[in-house]
Design an enzyme around this catalytic site. Structure first.
Site, mmCIF file in Angstrom:
data_model
loop_
_atom_site.group_PDB
_atom_site.id
_atom_site.type_symbol
_atom_site.label_atom_id
_atom_site.label_comp_id
_atom_site.label_asym_id
_atom_site.label_seq_id
_atom_site.Cartn_x
_atom_site.Cartn_y
_atom_site.Cartn_z
ATOM 1 N N ASN A 209 0.855 -1.195 0.000
ATOM 2 C CA ASN A 209 0.000 0.000 0.000
ATOM 3 C C ASN A 209 0.889 1.243 0.000
ATOM 4 O OD1 ASN A 209 0.447 0.885 2.854
ATOM 5 N ND2 ASN A 209 -0.372 -1.169 3.238
ATOM 6 N N ASP A 278 -5.136 -6.113 4.951
ATOM 7 C CA ASP A 278 -6.176 -6.977 5.532
ATOM 8 C C ASP A 278 -6.089 -8.392 4.979
ATOM 9 O OD1 ASP A 278 -7.393 -5.139 7.245
ATOM 10 O OD2 ASP A 278 -8.385 -4.163 5.540
ATOM 11 N N LYS A 288 9.407 -17.372 -9.214
ATOM 12 C CA LYS A 288 8.809 -16.257 -9.956
ATOM 13 C C LYS A 288 7.736 -16.795 -10.914
ATOM 14 C CE LYS A 288 9.848 -12.449 -13.005
ATOM 15 N NZ LYS A 288 10.803 -11.828 -13.905
ATOM 16 N N PHE A 323 -5.325 3.917 14.527
ATOM 17 C CA PHE A 323 -5.618 4.898 13.483
ATOM 18 C C PHE A 323 -6.813 4.394 12.702
ATOM 19 C CE2 PHE A 323 -2.395 8.236 12.550
ATOM 20 C CZ PHE A 323 -1.586 8.042 13.654
ATOM 21 N N LYS A 337 -14.533 1.856 15.233
ATOM 22 C CA LYS A 337 -13.250 1.128 15.416
ATOM 23 C C LYS A 337 -12.747 1.271 16.848
ATOM 24 C CE LYS A 337 -11.622 0.887 10.704
ATOM 25 N NZ LYS A 337 -10.998 1.512 9.567
ATOM 26 N N LYS A 341 -12.346 -2.244 18.756
ATOM 27 C CA LYS A 341 -10.973 -2.703 18.995
ATOM 28 C C LYS A 341 -10.504 -2.387 20.421
ATOM 29 C CE LYS A 341 -9.826 -2.610 14.090
ATOM 30 N NZ LYS A 341 -8.766 -2.694 13.089
HETATM 31 O O1 PMT Z 1 2.767 6.136 6.528
HETATM 32 P P1 PMT Z 1 2.288 7.466 5.982
HETATM 33 O O2 PMT Z 1 2.586 7.624 4.507
HETATM 34 O O3 PMT Z 1 2.778 8.616 6.804
HETATM 35 O O4 PMT Z 1 0.676 7.460 6.078
HETATM 36 C C1 PMT Z 1 0.067 7.505 7.310
HETATM 37 C C2 PMT Z 1 -1.169 6.596 7.348
HETATM 38 C C3 PMT Z 1 -2.230 7.099 6.381
HETATM 39 C C4 PMT Z 1 -0.798 5.162 6.981
HETATM 40 C C5 PMT Z 1 -1.690 6.644 8.837
HETATM 41 O O5 PMT Z 1 -2.054 7.961 9.146
HETATM 42 C C6 PMT Z 1 -2.890 5.729 9.039
HETATM 43 O O6 PMT Z 1 -4.025 6.095 8.832
HETATM 44 N N1 PMT Z 1 -2.619 4.469 9.471
HETATM 45 C C7 PMT Z 1 -3.608 3.397 9.616
HETATM 46 C C8 PMT Z 1 -3.921 2.806 8.268
HETATM 47 C C9 PMT Z 1 -4.942 1.677 8.342
HETATM 48 O O7 PMT Z 1 -4.567 0.550 8.141
HETATM 49 O O8 PMT Z 1 -6.132 2.032 8.755
HETATM 50 P P2 PMT Z 1 -7.403 1.016 8.920
HETATM 51 O O9 PMT Z 1 -8.553 1.927 9.133
HETATM 52 O O10 PMT Z 1 -7.440 0.058 7.781
HETATM 53 O O11 PMT Z 1 -7.048 0.194 10.212
HETATM 54 C C10 PMT Z 1 -7.476 0.605 11.507
HETATM 55 C C11 PMT Z 1 -6.419 0.291 12.540
HETATM 56 O O12 PMT Z 1 -6.246 -1.128 12.641
HETATM 57 C C12 PMT Z 1 -5.058 0.865 12.248
HETATM 58 O O13 PMT Z 1 -4.485 1.323 13.452
HETATM 59 C C13 PMT Z 1 -4.284 -0.319 11.695
HETATM 60 O O14 PMT Z 1 -2.891 -0.207 11.995
HETATM 61 C C14 PMT Z 1 -4.918 -1.500 12.420
HETATM 62 N N2 PMT Z 1 -4.924 -2.759 11.661
HETATM 63 C C15 PMT Z 1 -5.558 -2.858 10.457
HETATM 64 C C16 PMT Z 1 -5.610 -4.072 9.804
HETATM 65 C C17 PMT Z 1 -5.013 -5.197 10.393
HETATM 66 N N3 PMT Z 1 -5.025 -6.377 9.791
HETATM 67 N N4 PMT Z 1 -4.393 -5.083 11.572
HETATM 68 C C18 PMT Z 1 -4.363 -3.895 12.224
HETATM 69 O O15 PMT Z 1 -3.781 -3.801 13.320
#
Ligand code: PMT
Length: 397
Positions: A209, A278, A288, A323, A337, A341
């Site tokens: 990503n 995810d 490959k 986040f 969330k 969580k």
């Molecule tokens: O790295 P940069 O370029 O500075 O960009 C910053 C950012 C946009 C990545 C950051 O600000 C941000 O938003 N990070 C969280 C991205 C994300 O995965 O968001 P989400 O809404 O999909 O997930 C929610 C939370 O669950 C997040 O804290 C994530 O880390 C966590 N997560 C998600 C999926 C997963 N399988 N496990 C997790 O722990």
């Protein structure tokens, strides 16, 4: 970064005096008003003109030289200083300061200042390890001065050992800490995840990503500024590791989960800023994949563990921050969330807005708290947002 700050740099007579020129230049480039005081010995090694040019201010060497303004110079600079930096600091100035000797412009001004003082020692290893020098350093620390550790490596006396002038970045980081740090997280262990996970398809391709890691690194840096013991769990090796921060590099979601789980029990604060995939490929190819073998290719994906959810389940005393990267109904999704969580704080960013989210230097965020309160912030740099997030965490610990 240092706009509006008056920094007095004292340069003493060590061979590393020439390296202080770069420090002065960087401080000025970062907006500081820099005033240099050189000892007579330092002025033998590097011309005061160099420091005058780089700082944009008169350089003081001689206590009794003519000066262009009325104020008593050593008192004026002592009062003006928001921070005093002695770089390089020889065994001589360390000894004089520890014993309260004020016999030249630099030691007199140092004695008269109430500003925080940072010593940056640089000398031969034997001198540095001399028990009297070490005792003097302890005395300075006990008196509230900050004394940096020198680096190890090649020394001007053609030997190798501890005593090298630290890298400019390391000194700038200490200066930032001295000016802005409030020791808010002293004694606390903080873990931060950063960057985007990469899930292999085959040995040369992956699903990833756009996360650069900037947001997570900024948070780690802000936590270190506040004296926390910080570990970054990072998917990127491209960014410089902030001073004083430990890093564990991982590649995919399962490695990140393993690292975060291992660190979680002993930590006080955990921040998941990483963009975790995810899904991962169900059957990673050990070789490959060749286009000649496939007219069309279907890659099957399976769900990755939700690392943050797992941490929320086993949370005890830890302060857990997640986040939410959203493109619509940001606050509603964020609230959901936060609850699901089991978080203490959630940083919601609308990644569809210009200047927010992935791979930019700024962000626009709302902070949602467990008690259903919320704060919205305007666009700011990720470094600034990192400091805000750390301050808000410290207030709630
Ligand atoms: O790295 P940069 O370029 O500075 O960009 C910053 C950012 C946009 C990545 C950051 O600000 C941000 O938003 N990070 C969280 C991205 C994300 O995965 O968001 P989400 O809404 O999909 O997930 C929610 C939370 O669950 C997040 O804290 C994530 O880390 C966590 N997560 C998600 C999926 C997963 N399988 N496990 C997790 O722990």
């Amino acid at each position: 970064m240092f706009e509006g700050k008056h920094i007095v740099v004292g340069i003493t007579g060590g061979i590393a005096a020439y390296k202080a020129a770069e420090l002065v230049s960087q401080l000025r480039q970062r907006g500081a008003d820099v005033h240099c005081i050189m000892t007579e010995h330092a002025a033998q090694l590097v011309s005061p003109i160099t420091f005058g040019e780089l700082s944009g201010n008169d350089v003081t060497v001689n206590m009794f030289a003519n000066i262009s303004h009325w104020d008593v110079q050593h008192i004026a600079l002592a009062r003006l200083a928001d921070l005093f930096v002695i770089a390089p600091a020889t065994a001589n100035i360390i000894g004089k300061a520890a014993c309260g000797i004020a016999d030249d412009m630099l030691s007199t001004t140092l004695m008269a200042t109430k500003a925080p003082v940072l010593f940056v020692p640089a000398m031969n290893t034997n001198m540095y390890e001399n028990p009297i020098v070490q005792r003097n350093i302890r005395t300075l620390r006990e008196a509230g001065y900050t004394v940096m550790e020198p680096e190890s490596g090649h020394l001007a006396c053609n030997t190798s050992g501890k005593g090298r002038f630290p890298k400019t970045e390391a000194i700038l980081s200490e200066i930032e800490k001295a000016l802005f740090g409030q020791h808010l997280l002293r004694g606390k262990k903080v873990i931060v995840s950063a960057g985007g996970t990469k899930e292999n398809i085959d040995p040369v391709r992956y699903i990833g990503n756009r996360s650069s890691g900037k947001m997570g690194y900024a948070i780690a840096r802000a936590a270190a500024m506040e004296d926390a013991d910080v570990t970054l769990v990072s998917c990127t090796e491209e960014l410089p590791v902030p001073e004083g921060v430990r890093v564990r590099y991982v590649q995919n979601a399962r490695e990140m989960k393993q690292a975060m789980d291992a660190l979680f029990d002993a930590c006080d604060v955990a921040v998941m800023a990483a963009a975790v995939s995810d899904y991962r490929t169900k059957n990673e190819s050990p070789r490959k994949i060749k286009k000649e073998d496939h007219d069309a290719l279907t890659i099957q994906l399976e769900l990755n563990p939700d690392i943050l959810y797992g941490l929320g389940q086993k949370k005890q005393h830890q302060f857990l921050v997640g986040f939410a990267a959203e493109t619509n109904d940001v606050i509603e999704h964020g609230k959901e969330k936060l609850e699901r969580k089991n978080l203490d704080m959630l940083v919601a960013n609308d990644v569809s807005q210009a200047g927010a989210g992935f791979n930019v230097s700024t962000n626009i965020a709302s902070l949602l708290y467990r008690d259903h309160t919320m704060e919205q912030f305007p666009i700011m740099t990720k470094e600034e947002l990192g400091r805000v997030i750390i301050r808000k965490i410290a207030e709630r610990l």
